[in-house]
Design a protein around this motif. Structure first.
Motif, PDB file in Angstrom:
ATOM      1  N   VAL A   1       0.524  -1.045   0.574  1.00 44.98           N
ATOM      2  CA  VAL A   1      -0.046  -0.264   0.521  1.00 44.98           C
ATOM      3  C   VAL A   1       0.401   1.403   0.388  1.00 44.98           C
ATOM      4  O   VAL A   1       1.719   1.191   0.360  1.00 44.98           O
ATOM      5  CB  VAL A   1      -0.683   0.571   1.252  1.00 44.98           C
TER       6      VAL A   1
ATOM      7  N   CYS B   1      -2.485   0.258   7.946  1.00 46.17           N
ATOM      8  CA  CYS B   1      -2.050  -0.725   6.852  1.00 46.17           C
ATOM      9  C   CYS B   1      -2.458  -2.494   6.966  1.00 46.17           C
ATOM     10  O   CYS B   1      -2.840  -2.743   6.139  1.00 46.17           O
ATOM     11  CB  CYS B   1      -0.008  -0.999   7.022  1.00 46.17           C
TER      12      CYS B   1
ATOM     13  N   TYR C   1      -5.045  -2.064  -1.389  1.00 46.41           N
ATOM     14  CA  TYR C   1      -3.841  -2.019  -1.354  1.00 46.41           C
ATOM     15  C   TYR C   1      -3.404  -2.490  -2.748  1.00 46.41           C
ATOM     16  O   TYR C   1      -4.459  -2.376  -3.088  1.00 46.41           O
ATOM     17  CB  TYR C   1      -4.141  -3.410  -0.893  1.00 46.41           C
TER      18      TYR C   1
END
Length: 128
Positions: free
Chosen positions: A99, A107, A115
């Motif tokens: 990402v 994340c 992503y």
């Protein structure tokens, strides 16, 4: 072709170790935060660990803290997940995903579609 490829999974006994690799091709991994995720049969995807593209900062799920270590080698365009002290509950398919760097702090919790790249997964089985 831009892709992530995981490797290093396998069958191990409880207490043993594995090192997973996530190799990028077709793009520069260093520009991205990289996360490791896992999904066991019948369970939802779980964030395991992430490493920043900026300063190497890391995030770990509580379930793996002290046992797993994430690292990156930008020269090799690869991120690693060293897994020590494996437990049967670590059994799952492990995936890596990339990402954009500024999203590092999110994340482990972003929806899958956020992503930029996902790998195909590698099976980790911990059993005696």
């Amino acid at each position: 072709q831009r892709q992530l490829v995981e490797s290093g999974g396998g069958l191990v006994q409880p207490g043993e170790s594995l090192r997973l690799s996530c190799a990028a091709s077709g793009f520069t991994l260093g520009h991205y935060a990289i996360g490791w995720f896992r999904q066991a049969p019948g369970k939802e995807r779980e964030g395991v660990s992430c490493v920043s593209s900026m300063d190497g900062s890391t995030i770990y799920a509580d379930s793996v803290k002290g046992r797993f270590t994430i690292s990156r080698d930008n020269a090799k365009n690869t991120v690693y997940l060293q897994m020590n002290g494996l437990k049967p509950e670590d059994t799952a398919v492990y995936y890596c995903a990339a990402v954009e760097g500024p999203l590092f702090r999110l994340c482990m919790v972003l929806p899958s579609g956020e992503y930029d790249y996902w790998g195909q997964g590698t099976q980790v089985t911990v059993s005696s």
